[in-house]
Design a protein around this motif. Sequence first.
Motif, short mmCIF file in Angstrom:
data_model
loop_
_atom_site.label_atom_id
_atom_site.label_comp_id
_atom_site.label_asym_id
_atom_site.label_seq_id
_atom_site.Cartn_x
_atom_site.Cartn_y
_atom_site.Cartn_z
N ALA A 213 0.87 -1.18 0.00
CA ALA A 213 0.00 0.00 0.00
C ALA A 213 0.90 1.22 0.00
N ASP A 214 0.32 2.38 -0.22
CA ASP A 214 1.09 3.63 -0.20
C ASP A 214 1.78 3.78 1.16
N PRO A 215 3.12 3.80 1.19
CA PRO A 215 3.84 3.84 2.47
C PRO A 215 3.61 5.13 3.25
N ARG A 216 3.11 6.17 2.57
CA ARG A 216 2.83 7.42 3.31
C ARG A 216 1.59 7.25 4.17
N ILE A 217 0.74 6.28 3.80
CA ILE A 217 -0.47 6.02 4.60
C ILE A 217 -0.26 4.80 5.50
N VAL A 218 0.41 3.79 4.96
CA VAL A 218 0.64 2.56 5.74
C VAL A 218 2.16 2.33 5.83
N PRO A 219 2.81 2.92 6.82
CA PRO A 219 4.27 2.78 6.90
C PRO A 219 4.72 1.32 7.02
N ALA A 220 3.84 0.44 7.51
CA ALA A 220 4.23 -0.97 7.69
C ALA A 220 4.17 -1.77 6.38
N ALA A 221 3.72 -1.15 5.30
CA ALA A 221 3.57 -1.90 4.03
C ALA A 221 4.91 -2.46 3.57
N GLN A 222 4.88 -3.71 3.09
CA GLN A 222 6.12 -4.37 2.65
C GLN A 222 6.19 -4.43 1.13
N SER A 223 7.41 -4.66 0.65
CA SER A 223 7.61 -4.72 -0.80
C SER A 223 7.00 -6.02 -1.36
N ILE A 224 6.42 -5.92 -2.57
CA ILE A 224 5.83 -7.09 -3.24
C ILE A 224 6.92 -7.69 -4.12
N PRO A 225 7.37 -8.93 -3.87
CA PRO A 225 8.51 -9.45 -4.66
C PRO A 225 8.18 -9.66 -6.14
N GLU A 226 6.99 -10.23 -6.42
CA GLU A 226 6.61 -10.53 -7.81
C GLU A 226 5.18 -10.12 -8.04
N ILE A 227 4.93 -9.56 -9.21
CA ILE A 227 3.57 -9.10 -9.52
C ILE A 227 3.42 -9.17 -11.04
N THR A 228 2.21 -9.37 -11.52
CA THR A 228 2.03 -9.44 -12.99
C THR A 228 1.72 -8.04 -13.54
N TYR A 229 1.92 -7.91 -14.86
CA TYR A 229 1.57 -6.64 -15.52
C TYR A 229 0.13 -6.27 -15.20
N ALA A 230 -0.75 -7.27 -15.29
CA ALA A 230 -2.18 -7.00 -15.10
C ALA A 230 -2.46 -6.50 -13.68
N GLU A 231 -1.79 -7.11 -12.68
CA GLU A 231 -2.02 -6.67 -11.30
C GLU A 231 -1.51 -5.24 -11.08
N VAL A 232 -0.37 -4.90 -11.69
CA VAL A 232 0.14 -3.53 -11.54
C VAL A 232 -0.83 -2.54 -12.16
N ARG A 233 -1.38 -2.91 -13.31
CA ARG A 233 -2.35 -2.02 -13.97
C ARG A 233 -3.52 -1.76 -13.02
N GLU A 234 -3.98 -2.85 -12.37
CA GLU A 234 -5.14 -2.71 -11.47
C GLU A 234 -4.77 -1.82 -10.28
N LEU A 235 -3.59 -2.10 -9.66
CA LEU A 235 -3.18 -1.29 -8.50
C LEU A 235 -3.04 0.17 -8.89
N ALA A 236 -2.41 0.41 -10.06
CA ALA A 236 -2.18 1.79 -10.49
C ALA A 236 -3.50 2.48 -10.81
N SER A 237 -4.42 1.77 -11.47
CA SER A 237 -5.67 2.48 -11.79
C SER A 237 -6.55 2.66 -10.56
N CYS A 238 -6.30 1.86 -9.52
CA CYS A 238 -7.03 2.12 -8.26
C CYS A 238 -6.32 3.20 -7.44
N GLY A 239 -5.17 3.70 -7.88
CA GLY A 239 -4.57 4.84 -7.15
C GLY A 239 -3.10 4.75 -6.82
N ALA A 240 -2.47 3.55 -6.88
CA ALA A 240 -1.04 3.46 -6.50
C ALA A 240 -0.21 4.27 -7.50
#
Length: 433
Positions: A213-240
């Motif tokens: 999640a956005d680390p400015r809102i959730v400082p405890a958020a951890q890095s995602i090691p692997e993600i698909t193109y489609a998932e990044v598109r979804e995260l980005a269009s939801c606001g990341a």
Amino acid sequence: MKVVKFGGTSLASAAQIKKAVEIIQADDQRQAVVLSAPGKRDNQDTKITDLLINTHKQKTAGEEYLPTFEKIRARFVELSELLEVDVNIAAELDVIEQKITAGTTLDFVESRGEYLNSLIIAKYLGAEFVDAANVVRLTIDGRVDPESYELISKQLGNATGRFVVPGFYGTGPDGEIKTFSRGGSDITGAIVARGVNADVYENWTDVSGILQADPRIVPAAQSIPEITYAEVRELASCGASVFHEEAIAPVRDAKIPINIKNTNSPADCGTMIQPTRSAEKMPVVGVSGKKPYRILNAEKFMLNRYPELPGQIKEALTQQDLAVEFDMKGFDSFALMVDSSSNFDENAICKYILEKTEVDACSFGMTVALVGIVGAGLQSQTGLLGRMLSALDQAEIGIRSISYGGSQLTALLAINLEDYENTLKVLVAQLQK
Ligand SMILES: Nc1ncnc2c1ncn2[C@@H]1O[C@H](COP(=O)(O)OP(=O)(O)O)[C@@H](O)[C@H]1O
Ligand SMILES: N[C@@H](CC(=O)OP(=O)(O)O)C(=O)O
């Protein structure tokens, strides 16, 4: 060949630029370099791109604009002095100032941060400077013109030395400088990666990858090691906001992996964005959100006989410069989420919709935030979404609506505006269990 893109956070000061250069020089394959304009050095600072936009705004409004331009001049002069490069930056700045005074376009002005920064850093690196105006083409509506891939392939595909391309801009159909939307240097990096058929597109920023999640809102958020193109598109269009949503398409089609890395911690693996992944271990990758939205409720008796109606309302809202995020259909009514980040006269909008479409009634309801829970395993793992929703329930967060959307990768929740931050925190805590 590897393409490396450094964002404004990685190039905000001479010290940061030196870190970026060290990273580039540590690997001979890091041959194609795409650079943003200097970003903020601290929370009080202003991005060069924002200063350029303000200069143009002030000039257009007939206000004093030279003091703002002087701040830009001072930053670039200081950078070139600290890096001790032999670039006539004063002359370059004079030309830009003259063009602003003569009333040049916003696109030209806002692109100059990338242009000047790349001139300076190319010199510091001893690399060739390749003006994006010559190799990147944009369509009339500011999107990637695929002709760019051929131009880059022809001019740079067989390059033997290192070269630097400024991000964020190129040439439009009228032959003038045109910029992508904000954050668009990520798109330039993707275009160059596609054009040279890169082995990997490394995107260097100030966090160790895409976080849950956005680390400015959730400082405890951890890095995602692997993600698909489609998932990044979804995260980005939801606001990341870490990776531009339009930067996926050029590399996805050529199956070039993207590695998001941290300039301040280069040994961290970061996030690998690739065509597929096994969703078993990590069914949900992250959560992201946007706000504020107003719910527009529209009624039409026997709605199923009027399938064109939601589209007509969206069109009417677009005519009024309002963006619609998603809709939910009932039997005789439906609801649309309307971006309300800027104020609008809801009575006038409803009147306009009633005039232009066949709805029976229309009204605006509450203001909400939208939160997307994203992951390829979201629907296949029984009980997963239920557990996340019940954690929200326990935290006394009410859900106004929920929709799976068409992709099967995202559950989109509408929640009360004041619950936004807590919702992201509760969901990330669930992901880490
Ligand atoms: N899910 C997320 N993962 C990582 N960073 C995120 C996320 N959502 C928002 N961000 C923010 O994005 C910032 C990086 O994006 P940006 O400022 O555009 O970088 P750059 O200048 O390197 O292009 C991070 O510092 C972080 O605050
Ligand atoms: N400098 C431009 C383009 C860009 O991509 O910047 P960054 O890489 O710092 O997000 C902007 O601020 O929008």
